[in-house]
Design a protein around this motif. Structure first.
Motif, PDB file in Angstrom:
ATOM      1  N   ALA A 124       0.831  -1.199   0.000  1.00 18.03           N
ATOM      2  CA  ALA A 124       0.000   0.000   0.000  1.00 18.03           C
ATOM      3  C   ALA A 124       0.868   1.253   0.000  1.00 18.03           C
ATOM      4  N   ASP A 125       0.295   2.337  -0.496  1.00 17.26           N
ATOM      5  CA  ASP A 125       0.892   3.657  -0.392  1.00 17.26           C
ATOM      6  C   ASP A 125       0.241   4.347   0.797  1.00 17.26           C
ATOM      7  N   VAL A 126       0.923   4.364   1.930  1.00 17.90           N
ATOM      8  CA  VAL A 126       0.317   4.892   3.155  1.00 17.90           C
ATOM      9  C   VAL A 126       0.511   6.397   3.287  1.00 17.90           C
ATOM     10  N   SER A 127       1.039   7.045   2.230  1.00 19.21           N
ATOM     11  CA  SER A 127       1.064   8.504   2.237  1.00 19.21           C
ATOM     12  C   SER A 127      -0.318   9.054   1.895  1.00 19.21           C
ATOM     13  N   ALA A 128      -1.199   8.209   1.354  1.00 16.17           N
ATOM     14  CA  ALA A 128      -2.583   8.596   1.061  1.00 16.17           C
ATOM     15  C   ALA A 128      -3.486   8.127   2.198  1.00 16.17           C
ATOM     16  N   LEU A 129      -4.315   9.020   2.723  1.00 15.03           N
ATOM     17  CA  LEU A 129      -5.164   8.659   3.852  1.00 15.03           C
ATOM     18  C   LEU A 129      -6.125   7.525   3.508  1.00 15.03           C
ATOM     19  N   ARG A 130      -6.653   7.522   2.302  1.00 12.66           N
ATOM     20  CA  ARG A 130      -7.552   6.426   1.916  1.00 12.66           C
ATOM     21  C   ARG A 130      -6.768   5.123   1.741  1.00 12.66           C
ATOM     22  N   GLY A 131      -5.474   5.230   1.430  1.00 14.55           N
ATOM     23  CA  GLY A 131      -4.631   4.049   1.432  1.00 14.55           C
ATOM     24  C   GLY A 131      -4.471   3.495   2.834  1.00 14.55           C
ATOM     25  N   VAL A 132      -4.312   4.390   3.808  1.00 11.32           N
ATOM     26  CA  VAL A 132      -4.257   3.979   5.216  1.00 11.32           C
ATOM     27  C   VAL A 132      -5.556   3.283   5.617  1.00 11.32           C
ATOM     28  N   ASP A 133      -6.680   3.888   5.238  1.00 13.32           N
ATOM     29  CA  ASP A 133      -7.980   3.306   5.592  1.00 13.32           C
ATOM     30  C   ASP A 133      -8.145   1.918   4.988  1.00 13.32           C
ATOM     31  N   GLY A 134      -7.675   1.739   3.752  1.00 18.98           N
ATOM     32  CA  GLY A 134      -7.791   0.439   3.108  1.00 18.98           C
ATOM     33  C   GLY A 134      -7.000  -0.629   3.844  1.00 18.98           C
ATOM     34  N   VAL A 135      -5.777  -0.290   4.267  1.00 21.40           N
ATOM     35  CA  VAL A 135      -4.955  -1.232   5.029  1.00 21.40           C
ATOM     36  C   VAL A 135      -5.647  -1.588   6.345  1.00 21.40           C
ATOM     37  N   THR A 154      -1.136   9.238  12.505  1.00 26.47           N
ATOM     38  CA  THR A 154      -2.306   9.512  13.339  1.00 26.47           C
ATOM     39  C   THR A 154      -3.520   8.745  12.843  1.00 26.47           C
ATOM     40  N   ARG A 155      -3.663   8.636  11.520  1.00 25.08           N
ATOM     41  CA  ARG A 155      -4.797   7.904  10.952  1.00 25.08           C
ATOM     42  C   ARG A 155      -4.720   6.418  11.292  1.00 25.08           C
ATOM     43  N   PHE A 156      -3.526   5.840  11.219  1.00 23.62           N
ATOM     44  CA  PHE A 156      -3.369   4.439  11.598  1.00 23.62           C
ATOM     45  C   PHE A 156      -3.766   4.221  13.054  1.00 23.62           C
ATOM     46  N   ILE A 157      -3.284   5.090  13.935  1.00 20.12           N
ATOM     47  CA  ILE A 157      -3.597   4.922  15.352  1.00 20.12           C
ATOM     48  C   ILE A 157      -5.096   5.061  15.591  1.00 20.12           C
ATOM     49  N   ALA A 158      -5.703   6.100  15.027  1.00 17.98           N
ATOM     50  CA  ALA A 158      -7.130   6.323  15.232  1.00 17.98           C
ATOM     51  C   ALA A 158      -7.962   5.147  14.730  1.00 17.98           C
TER      52      ALA A 158
END
Length: 349
Positions: A81-92, A135-139
């Motif tokens: 995944a590309d975790v620089s994108a917030l929606r990429g974080v959400d997908g993971v 922060t998005r991963f933690i939340a």
């Protein structure tokens, strides 16, 4: 007993302390500190489930093969995944939440030195990987961490213990000299983790400074001056100051599992690996021992007095709350979902 002398005795007790295994998520786990810590995790833990999040399938395949050779009963899964994108974080996070009901360890080491690059969301890449992405991963994953019966921990690898002033008119530090940018980013990470600690007092949060470590973060470096600094550091300073990969992994495995770094509200028995000699006596970012949020340097020393005063000032003047609100508003604008309202409404104290 010093923390440095506790590493070996603590790490060697990990498998016995968690015989049924742990669930661990390593974001940025295909290079640098993340890779070294994944390998240490494979060495010491048993019967665990490990998720490695990164960009390179080739690197992940190599790392997983090495981990499987030394692990006992653990499984390793790569999520590309590309975790620089917030929606990429959400997908993971959605993928992990579909497979797990609890998480014991969230280890965040994603980063970049692409200071002139933008993320897919249009944010400055280098700073937003450390602020918004983490922060998005933690939340997203905090509810699963809170549900764990034993170890509940978040480790964010950054520039701990050099916390400095925060200019909220330039949150991402665009155009700042490198040291000023680093010190501001350090404070932002530390204050975000402190706010999460207030929100989730049964989880411990650690901001770490790894020291000079070889890794993939330099690949995005731009500009002659920055590349020259990296080159000089590599050949003049690294041979004398570098933290070797195995040592880096050992130290971060200790940070990730030791009961020295207990949550604000938890018994020592479920806080992590217990070793004789003063568990839970580490000074937190609020200057109090065992307070659940910690900032540790590469020698495993907590915040110096100067940094404790800086963090206290940033909390008392409302900067912690402003940081939380700034990130939350960006989340709402980019994804429609902000940070928890209960934390957002807090006075930051």
């Amino acid at each position: 007993m010093s923390l440095l002398t506790s590493i070996a005795s603590s790490n060697n007790k990990i498998s016995a302390s968690f015989p049924h295994g742990l669930v661990a998520v390593f974001v940025g786990g295909t290079s640098g500190v993340g890779e070294y810590t994944v390998k240490a995790f494979a060495k010491y833990s048993t019967n665990s489930r490990v998720y490695i999040v990164g960009r390179s399938q080739e690197s992940a395949d190599r790392i997983i093969q090495e981990c499987e050779q030394v692990s006992s009963g653990s499984t390793f899964q790569f999520i590309q995944a590309d975790v620089s994108a917030l929606r990429g974080v959400d997908g993971v996070c959605d993928e992990i939440k579909n497979k797990e009901t609890t998480i014991n360890l969230l280890f965040l080491s994603q980063g970049s030195m692409g200071f002139n690059k933008k993320s897919p969301d249009g944010l400055p890449l280098a700073a937003s990987l450390a602020t918004h992405s983490r922060t998005r991963f933690i939340a997203n994953l905090l509810p699963l961490i809170q549900q764990a019966d034993t170890l509940r921990r978040v480790v964010s690898v950054g520039a701990a213990t050099v916390e400095g002033p925060v200019d909220m008119s330039n949150f991402f530090g665009e155009g700042f000299p490198l040291r000023k940018w680093r010190d501001q980013l350090s404070s932002i990470q530390t204050l975000v983790l402190k706010e999460f600690s207030r929100l989730a007092p049964t989880v411990s949060f650690i901001h770490s400074l790894p020291g000079i470590v070889r890794g993939g973060i330099n690949r995005d470096a731009e500009g002659f001056s920055l590349k020259l600094i990296i080159l000089i550091s590599r050949y003049l300073f690294e041979p004398f100051l570098q933290v070797l990969p195995d040592e880096c992994g050992e130290r971060h495995m200790f940070l990730a599992t030791s009961a020295f770094f207990k949550p604000a509200q938890d018994s020592m028995e479920s806080a992590g690996v217990l070793v004789p000699g003063g568990e839970g006596t580490v000074i937190g970012t609020d200057g109090e021992t065992g307070s659940g949020a910690y900032s540790m340097d590469h020698h495993l020393r907590p915040l110096p007095a100067r940094a404790v005063e800086m963090v206290a000032q940033l909390r008392s003047n409302g900067t912690q709350t402003k940081i939380w609100e700034f990130i939350s508003e960006d989340f709402k604008r980019l994804t429609g979902t902000g940070l928890p309202e209960t934390a957002k409404a807090s006075p930051g104290l």
